[in-house]
Design a protein around this motif. Structure first.
Motif, PDB file in Angstrom:
ATOM      1  N   GLY A  46       0.781  -1.222   0.000  1.00 29.38           N
ATOM      2  CA  GLY A  46       0.000   0.000   0.000  1.00 29.38           C
ATOM      3  C   GLY A  46       0.815   1.275   0.000  1.00 29.38           C
ATOM      4  N   GLY A  47       2.060   1.209  -0.478  1.00 26.61           N
ATOM      5  CA  GLY A  47       2.880   2.409  -0.542  1.00 26.61           C
ATOM      6  C   GLY A  47       3.693   2.630   0.714  1.00 26.61           C
ATOM      7  N   ASP A  48       4.278   3.815   0.834  1.00 30.32           N
ATOM      8  CA  ASP A  48       5.216   4.092   1.920  1.00 30.32           C
ATOM      9  C   ASP A  48       4.581   3.995   3.301  1.00 30.32           C
ATOM     10  OD1 ASP A  48       7.125   4.538  -0.003  1.00 30.32           O
ATOM     11  OD2 ASP A  48       6.931   6.723   0.031  1.00 30.32           O
ATOM     12  N   GLY A  49       3.297   4.311   3.394  1.00 33.10           N
ATOM     13  CA  GLY A  49       2.643   4.290   4.696  1.00 33.10           C
ATOM     14  C   GLY A  49       2.098   2.939   5.105  1.00 33.10           C
ATOM     15  N   GLY A  50       2.197   1.927   4.219  1.00 30.94           N
ATOM     16  CA  GLY A  50       1.608   0.636   4.528  1.00 30.94           C
ATOM     17  C   GLY A  50       0.089   0.699   4.457  1.00 30.94           C
ATOM     18  N   GLY A  95     -12.562  -2.556   3.017  1.00 28.65           N
ATOM     19  CA  GLY A  95     -12.803  -3.315   1.793  1.00 28.65           C
ATOM     20  C   GLY A  95     -12.027  -2.901   0.566  1.00 28.65           C
ATOM     21  N   ARG A  96     -11.272  -1.811   0.635  1.00 28.57           N
ATOM     22  CA  ARG A  96     -10.575  -1.334  -0.568  1.00 28.57           C
ATOM     23  C   ARG A  96      -9.252  -0.679  -0.192  1.00 28.57           C
ATOM     24  NH1 ARG A  96     -13.134   0.857  -5.705  1.00 28.57           N
ATOM     25  NH2 ARG A  96     -11.387   1.650  -6.902  1.00 28.57           N
ATOM     26  N   MET A  97      -8.245  -0.869  -1.062  1.00 28.93           N
ATOM     27  CA  MET A  97      -6.969  -0.195  -0.862  1.00 28.93           C
ATOM     28  C   MET A  97      -6.236  -0.084  -2.187  1.00 28.93           C
ATOM     29  SD  MET A  97      -4.173  -2.903   0.461  1.00 28.93           S
ATOM     30  CE  MET A  97      -2.991  -1.752  -0.197  1.00 28.93           C
ATOM     31  N   ALA A  98      -5.338   0.897  -2.278  1.00 30.33           N
ATOM     32  CA  ALA A  98      -4.521   1.092  -3.475  1.00 30.33           C
ATOM     33  C   ALA A  98      -3.286   0.202  -3.386  1.00 30.33           C
ATOM     34  CB  ALA A  98      -4.115   2.555  -3.597  1.00 30.33           C
ATOM     35  N   GLY A 110       4.040   4.523  -6.459  1.00 24.02           N
ATOM     36  CA  GLY A 110       3.686   4.030  -5.138  1.00 24.02           C
ATOM     37  C   GLY A 110       3.240   2.587  -5.192  1.00 24.02           C
ATOM     38  N   GLY A 111       3.567   1.823  -4.165  1.00 24.64           N
ATOM     39  CA  GLY A 111       3.135   0.433  -4.104  1.00 24.64           C
ATOM     40  C   GLY A 111       3.914  -0.456  -5.055  1.00 24.64           C
ATOM     41  N   SER A 112       3.333  -1.613  -5.360  1.00 25.67           N
ATOM     42  CA  SER A 112       4.005  -2.601  -6.205  1.00 25.67           C
ATOM     43  C   SER A 112       3.006  -3.271  -7.139  1.00 25.67           C
ATOM     44  CB  SER A 112       4.678  -3.675  -5.336  1.00 25.67           C
ATOM     45  OG  SER A 112       5.201  -4.721  -6.133  1.00 25.67           O
ATOM     46  N   LEU A 113       3.447  -3.605  -8.353  1.00 24.59           N
ATOM     47  CA  LEU A 113       2.618  -4.342  -9.307  1.00 24.59           C
ATOM     48  C   LEU A 113       2.695  -5.851  -9.087  1.00 24.59           C
ATOM     49  CD1 LEU A 113       3.301  -2.284 -12.555  1.00 24.59           C
ATOM     50  CD2 LEU A 113       1.157  -2.412 -11.264  1.00 24.59           C
TER      51      LEU A 113
END
Length: 227
Positions: free
Chosen positions: A44-48, A63-66, A95-98
């Motif tokens: 979920g990016g730098d902030g987890g 229920g949802r996150m990037a 941000g995040g990972s594929l």
């Protein structure tokens, strides 16, 4: 013993409700922790991100996150392909990972939503570009979205909206008409994917093209929805 040290040794009744941070691979088993909220530091990016335990598995809080996001501009895209008949967009940053970690997708309960924008420059020939899921991040993975353009479509931008649902070894996609678009692209039913306990990579690629044309991946977003 000081009062401060004595307090540190007391087992507070609410301590079980403290939010503890884990890397995804070391998350606790969800079954005995039903209803518990944890922090996952590496998703979920730098902030987890925050996750809730259910009997089916861990799901994003609310229920949802990037999972991943990376956007440039028409003149400064995040990746480009030119001079080849096919190729995978090489992506850095964002941000995040594929790469979706193993065990994150729950069969029948998880789906991912993918948005992407591609710009094609040139009139060399017909072309097709894909969004794919699999273990390699290459053309060998399974397509969950495809769209093409004809030679006359110089300077054409294509915006993709795709939702993908999962069973343990297959994925099925649905596409939606993006604002300003005239075509939805092709969706796929029951395409083979790795077992959901294994990592799955999202990739963006040009499947066929004329070497005279240039393709720019302007950006993408990948969201996880689970319940």
């Amino acid at each position: 013993m000081s009062d401060a040290l004595r307090l540190e040794q007391i087992e507070y009744p609410f301590k079980k409700n403290w939010i503890v941070s884990y890397p995804w691979v070391n998350r606790p088993s969800p079954g005995p922790n039903r209803g518990r909220i944890i922090h996952i530091a590496d998703v979920g990016g730098d902030g987890g991100s925050l996750w809730t335990a259910t009997l089916a598995g861990w799901v994003p809080m609310n229920g949802r996150m990037a999972l991943a996001s990376n956007w440039g501009t028409l003149n400064s895209p995040i990746s480009s392909i030119t001079g080849v008949k096919s190729g995978v967009f090489a992506i850095n940053g964002g941000g995040g990972s594929l790469i979706i970690p193993g065990g994150m997708l729950l069969p029948g309960r998880s789906r991912i939503q993918i948005e992407a924008f591609l710009l094609r420059l040139g009139t060399g020939g017909q072309n097709t570009w894909n969004i794919r899921l699999g273990s390699t991040g290459t053309v060998s993975d399974s397509a969950v979205y495809a769209i093409g353009s004809v030679p006359a479509d110089n300077n054409r931008g294509t915006r993709a909206f795709v939702t993908v649902g999962f069973n343990d070894l297959t994925a099925t996609s649905a596409t939606y008409l993006a604002p300003g678009s005239s075509a939805t692209g092709n969706a796929y039913t029951d395409v083979p994917i790795p077992a959901l306990g294994d990592p799955i990579t999202v990739s963006f690629l040009v499947a066929s093209a004329n070497t005279a044309d240039t393709f720019r991946l302007v950006g993408y977003s990948v969201d996880l929805l689970s319940s």
